[in-house]
Design a protein around this motif. Structure first.
Motif, PDB file in Angstrom:
ATOM      1  N   TYR A 111      19.703  -5.807   0.955  1.00 30.31           N
ATOM      2  CA  TYR A 111      19.807  -4.844   2.050  1.00 30.31           C
ATOM      3  C   TYR A 111      19.387  -3.470   1.545  1.00 30.31           C
ATOM      4  O   TYR A 111      19.822  -3.021   0.479  1.00 30.31           O
ATOM      5  CB  TYR A 111      21.236  -4.793   2.575  1.00 30.31           C
ATOM      6  N   GLY A 112      18.527  -2.824   2.297  1.00 32.17           N
ATOM      7  CA  GLY A 112      18.084  -1.495   1.903  1.00 32.17           C
ATOM      8  C   GLY A 112      16.740  -1.184   2.507  1.00 32.17           C
ATOM      9  O   GLY A 112      16.380  -1.678   3.589  1.00 32.17           O
ATOM     10  N   ARG A 113      15.955  -0.350   1.831  1.00 34.59           N
ATOM     11  CA  ARG A 113      14.638   0.042   2.306  1.00 34.59           C
ATOM     12  C   ARG A 113      13.566  -0.586   1.415  1.00 34.59           C
ATOM     13  O   ARG A 113      13.636  -0.479   0.194  1.00 34.59           O
ATOM     14  CB  ARG A 113      14.489   1.555   2.303  1.00 34.59           C
ATOM     15  N   GLU A 118       8.410   0.263   4.952  1.00 39.33           N
ATOM     16  CA  GLU A 118       8.435   1.677   5.346  1.00 39.33           C
ATOM     17  C   GLU A 118       7.020   2.207   5.567  1.00 39.33           C
ATOM     18  O   GLU A 118       6.770   2.999   6.495  1.00 39.33           O
ATOM     19  CB  GLU A 118       9.141   2.505   4.274  1.00 39.33           C
ATOM     20  N   ASN A 130      17.041   1.066   7.463  1.00 41.77           N
ATOM     21  CA  ASN A 130      17.638   0.123   6.515  1.00 41.77           C
ATOM     22  C   ASN A 130      17.645  -1.266   7.152  1.00 41.77           C
ATOM     23  O   ASN A 130      17.984  -1.425   8.332  1.00 41.77           O
ATOM     24  CB  ASN A 130      19.065   0.539   6.186  1.00 41.77           C
TER      25      ASN A 130
END
Length: 476
Positions: A111-113, A118, A130
């Motif tokens: 989980y995150g970017r 992006e 996110n």
């Protein structure tokens, strides 16, 4: 883009030369004279028939058979050697796995970017968010063993496993010999104790006769003192022998894997040394070298070192792999099984330490040097095996002659003692003459009993040098 012609030729020649990347192993030629008959063969005591693996059965003593079998089952050093062999066998299985594709299945999420996501969102004019990135992949990779690295690795692992097996067998030879030595020592010391006690009884009886003659006026106090001194001297030999027998018993206990509290004390009644019922079968030099595990171990170490040259040489050439993957990558679990999340691929990969090959070539030189050292060690082991066998046979032959000379001397001393005893009672010889004969009698009996111990120990040394005491492995 097309490679220059001269570079293509160099690559082609390198690949063709690499198709044979190491020397094929051949067993080393025997040293001159190694396959000749053993020069120390004594036809009066030995025969050229091949010795049995379970040579201790030639003594026809069920107790010895049982002790050696117990030692094989319980000896801790043997257990460790067997474990080492099992570990080496496992390494062979691991090396053979290189013949087949390697596979890997994985599932995970983070989980995150994600930078790529992006960038896509930014191009679309959307703000970074996110999110979960989930993937499940099944990957396959196969190394094409064009230059023999995997095959040579298997050869090296197999040779190392056989070397570990030979090390276990060499230890088995030692355990069998040491068990037989300790057993024989207990029994031969029992014989020496019995002889010492008998000698004590003989001189005690003669001392009593001397006392009676003194009481009757036929001998002096000086004669009695000398006779009793000889009796005490004969008795003093018993205690050290009993201590040595207890020490031998504890030696046998340790070889059997027992604690001192569980020593085989029933063996203390043994007063007869183990004896062979026939000539010792010793075979010939060539058969001895094939039979001895230490020679086999050295030869297998040489084979492993030779195979390692091929492993090192293969690193001079390209490593070729075929790889493939199938699975899914998505931001939700639902998309993993759809075309939106589908991920797959297949293709080759080539890696090559070129043109800087200083490291790989140094490893090739190292492998060749290791092989030269293994060959020299093999020759040394062969020479030691021949030396040990010839020495053992020479010492055993000398022990037989010595034992026969002592037996002849013992017979004559017993005859002389009987004559001296009768003449002493008749008053024809002095008490000093009788004591001198008694001393010679005690020494002769003790020497014969001690020679029995040396003779049995020399027999066992012969069997140990011949390499018996292990079961031949099945042919691969």
């Amino acid at each position: 883009m097309r490679a220059p012609a001269h570079l293509s030729i160099v690559l082609l020649l390198g690949i063709l030369a690499a198709c044979k990347v190491g020397p094929n192993y051949h067993a080393p030629a025997p040293l001159p004279g190694a396959e000749a008959p053993l020069t120390s063969l004594n036809v009066a005591a030995e025969t050229s028939a091949p010795p049995p693996d379970e040579w201790w059965q030639l003594y026809r003593d069920p107790r010895l058979d049982a002790f050696i079998q117990e030692a094989f089952n319980a000896n801790r050093q043997l257990a460790a050697a067997q474990a080492n062999f099992s570990a080496a066998t496992a390494i062979v299985s691991a090396a053979r796995a290189g013949l087949y594709p390697s596979t890997n299945a994985g599932f995970g999420g983070i989980y995150g970017r994600d930078p790529i996501t992006e960038e896509i969102l930014e191009l679309q004019g959307q703000r970074p968010v996110n999110l979960w990135l989930i993937e499940d992949l099944f990957q396959v990779s196969y190394e094409i063993d064009l230059f023999g690295k995997v095959r040579r690795s298997i050869e090296a692992a197999h040779a190392n496993a056989q070397s570990a097996e030979a090390a276990r067998d060499a230890l088995k030879v030692v355990v069998a010999a040491e068990t037989a030595r300790a057993f024989a020592q207990v029994c031969t010391l029992g014989e020496q104790i019995a002889v010492a006690r008998h000698s004590d009884e003989v001189v005690a009886h003669e001392a009593d006769i001397t006392v009676n003659r003194r009481d009757a006026g036929g001998a002096s106090d000086y004669d009695v003192a000398r006779a009793q001194a000889l009796e005490a001297q004969a008795r003093s030999a018993i205690a050290p022998l009993e201590g040595q027998r207890r020490a031998a018993l504890f030696e046998l206990t340790a070889v059997l894997g027992r604690t001192p509290a569980n020593a085989p004390h029933e063996l203390e009644s043994c007063v007869t040394p183990p004896t062979l019922g026939a000539l010792i079968p010793i075979g010939d030099g060539a058969a001895m070298l094939r039979r001895r595990p230490d020679v086999r171990q050295a030869e297998r170490q040489l084979a492993a070192a030779t195979a390692q040259i091929g492993v090192a040489t293969a690193d001079l050439y390209p490593s070729i792999h075929l790889a493939g993957l199938y699975g899914g990558t998505a931001t939700t679990l639902g998309n993993l099984t759809t075309n939106l999340g589908l991920a797959w691929g297949v293709g080759p990969s080539i890696s090559w330490n070129f043109p800087n090959q200083v490291g790989p070539r140094a490893r090739v030189r190292q492998a060749k040097a290791n092989q030269a050292a293994a060959l020299a060690a093999f020759d040394s082991v062969v020479l030691d095996a021949l030396k040990e066998t010839e020495q053992a046979l020479a010492l055993y032959s000398a022990a037989l002659d010595y034992r026969q000379s002592l037996a002849d001397s013992q017979t004559k001393i017993h005859t002389a003692f009987n004559i001296a005893h009768d003449q002493f009672l008749a008053g024809a010889v002095s008490n000093l003459d009788l004591l001198t004969t008694e001393q010679a009698l005690i020494a002769a009996d003790a020497a014969v009993a001690a020679s029995d111990e040396s003779l049995v120990q020399d027999q066992i040394a012969v069997f140990k040098a011949l390499g018996g005491g292990w079961q031949r492995p099945a042919a691969p």
